[in-house]
Design a protein around this motif. Structure first.
Motif, PDB file in Angstrom:
ATOM      1  N   THR A 140       0.845  -1.196   0.000  1.00 22.81           N
ATOM      2  CA  THR A 140       0.000   0.000   0.000  1.00 22.81           C
ATOM      3  C   THR A 140       0.883   1.250   0.000  1.00 22.81           C
ATOM      4  O   THR A 140       2.040   1.211   0.432  1.00 22.81           O
ATOM      5  CB  THR A 140      -0.920   0.042   1.231  1.00 22.81           C
ATOM      6  N   VAL A 141       0.298   2.348  -0.493  1.00 21.39           N
ATOM      7  CA  VAL A 141       0.944   3.656  -0.418  1.00 21.39           C
ATOM      8  C   VAL A 141       0.015   4.578   0.364  1.00 21.39           C
ATOM      9  O   VAL A 141      -1.194   4.613   0.104  1.00 21.39           O
ATOM     10  CB  VAL A 141       1.202   4.246  -1.815  1.00 21.39           C
ATOM     11  N   TYR A 142       0.578   5.296   1.342  1.00 18.50           N
ATOM     12  CA  TYR A 142      -0.131   6.241   2.207  1.00 18.50           C
ATOM     13  C   TYR A 142      -0.862   5.566   3.366  1.00 18.50           C
ATOM     14  O   TYR A 142      -0.977   6.141   4.443  1.00 18.50           O
ATOM     15  CB  TYR A 142      -1.130   7.117   1.439  1.00 18.50           C
ATOM     16  N   ASN A 143      -1.418   4.376   3.173  1.00 16.23           N
ATOM     17  CA  ASN A 143      -2.132   3.716   4.276  1.00 16.23           C
ATOM     18  C   ASN A 143      -1.172   3.364   5.405  1.00 16.23           C
ATOM     19  O   ASN A 143      -0.035   2.956   5.175  1.00 16.23           O
ATOM     20  CB  ASN A 143      -2.805   2.425   3.792  1.00 16.23           C
ATOM     21  N   GLU A 144      -1.664   3.504   6.638  1.00 17.38           N
ATOM     22  CA  GLU A 144      -0.888   3.119   7.813  1.00 17.38           C
ATOM     23  C   GLU A 144      -1.554   1.934   8.507  1.00 17.38           C
ATOM     24  O   GLU A 144      -2.686   1.581   8.206  1.00 17.38           O
ATOM     25  CB  GLU A 144      -0.774   4.299   8.778  1.00 17.38           C
ATOM     26  N   ASN A 145      -0.820   1.326   9.448  1.00 18.14           N
ATOM     27  CA  ASN A 145      -1.333   0.191  10.229  1.00 18.14           C
ATOM     28  C   ASN A 145      -1.796  -0.943   9.321  1.00 18.14           C
ATOM     29  O   ASN A 145      -2.859  -1.547   9.543  1.00 18.14           O
ATOM     30  CB  ASN A 145      -2.474   0.649  11.147  1.00 18.14           C
TER      31      ASN A 145
END
Length: 345
Positions: free
Chosen positions: A144-149
């Protein structure tokens, strides 16, 4: 009780077709109509049936799923993915979800049907994402790009959104702002906006100021206008901290229509560091994240995972604070804007 693994017969029954049709879709050895292909792929994803056997060749393409290309920050990611793909002799296929979880599922199914080497994607919320669950069950290399956790087993490239927005809010607090409005896309459509709101709350609470309820707007509709009437009708804020640059530009336009000047009457900040932020007047104060580089990193990670060179891992890119011309010391005589004034062209 251990769940019984789905079989090709289960997929055929769910999709309403023959076992031979499922086999043709999974192997890619014969043409199948697009609607039937969609049904078979959807059934396979729902049942956790592998769409490709281990070691089976895949098409030389990377799949990309993004919320929208309207926001240049995602176009930057796509450019980075394409750069990495071309360097490795691959092409790119992509789809847009328009910040809609149902569209996410449909686009992901279409991308998986193309038998890509792997996926680079940004989802609404990784904690509840059906897409990430499906990709993980398929064992497909993905980041993923930008998504966290993001869950273990999937790669990710992100910035610390909470820390970045805390840093930005602290700049406003240092200028005397104590009533700061947070404007962002709907949290259900963007975990990034949700993390940024938490960072804003962190800074406000440390400063002894009460965080205001967030003004959540639709990402797609907000490109045209943001209604700030109620927020400025009584006890108006002296600053608006906005969850992305494109939305910040819209907020500035809305404030001007209300007869308010930026930054003399209201300070405004953005987040992303898109080129447009540097070219508008006054120049936008924002957080810069290296979008294109993040796309390169995510695509390279996916290719390394596919080649067995490394396992999925989580990378944090650096962000930088960019002081523009849209923030100034807080005015002590901020006045409410009557509803009639807010409607003036």
């Amino acid at each position: 009780m251990t769940r019984t693994a789905a079989t090709i017969r289960d997929v055929a029954a769910r999709a309403g077709c023959s076992i031979a049709t499922v086999s043709r879709v999974v192997t890619g050895h014969a043409a199948v109509g697009s609607e039937m292909q969609r049904r078979v792929v959807t059934a396979a994803l729902e049942l956790g049936f592998p769409l490709a056997a281990a070691g089976e060749s895949r098409r030389p393409v990377l799949g990309v799923l993004l919320p929208s290309l309207t926001n240049p920050v995602f176009a930057g990611v796509l450019a980075g993915v394409e750069q990495s793909a071309r360097a490795n002799g691959l092409s790119v296929i992509m789809g847009q979800s328009n910040y809609d979880t149902k569209q996410e599922v449909a686009i992901a199914a279409a991308l998986l049907a193309e038998r890509p080497v792997g996926l680079v994607l940004t989802v609404c919320d990784p904690r509840t994402s059906e897409v990430l669950d499906s990709v993980a069950r398929q064992g497909l290399p993905a980041a993923t790009v930008y998504n966290e956790n993001v869950a273990e087993g999937l790669g990710s490239v992100s910035v610390d959104n909470r820390a970045a927005m805390r840093r930005l809010t602290e700049e406003l607090i240092a200028l005397g702002h104590r009533r700061v409005l947070f404007v962002g896309g709907r949290f259900s459509s963007s975990d990034r906006a949700a993390h940024r709101y938490r960072g804003y709350c962190d800074a406000m609470e440390v400063a002894g100021s009460r965080p205001l309820p967030p003004l959540e707007v639709d990402f797609i509709d907000a490109a045209e206008d943001v209604d700030l009437t109620q927020a400025f009708a009584t006890d108006p804020p002296t600053a608006a901290i906005v969850s992305n640059d494109l939305l910040a530009v819209t907020v500035i336009a809305s404030l001007r229509r209300m007869g308010l000047r930026v930054p003399e009457d209201v300070s405004v900040t953005g987040f992303d560091g898109i080129d447009l932020a540097r070219h508008i007047s006054p120049r936008l104060t924002t957080i810069v994240q290296p979008s294109r580089s993040m796309g390169v990193l995510a695509a390279s990670m996916v290719l390394d995972i596919a080649a067995g060179r490394r396992r999925p891992h989580h990378l944090r890119a650096d962000f930088t604070f960019s002081r523009g011309e849209t923030i100034a010391p807080a005015r002590r005589d901020a006045k409410a804007v009557p509803p009639a004034e807010s409607q003036q062209p």
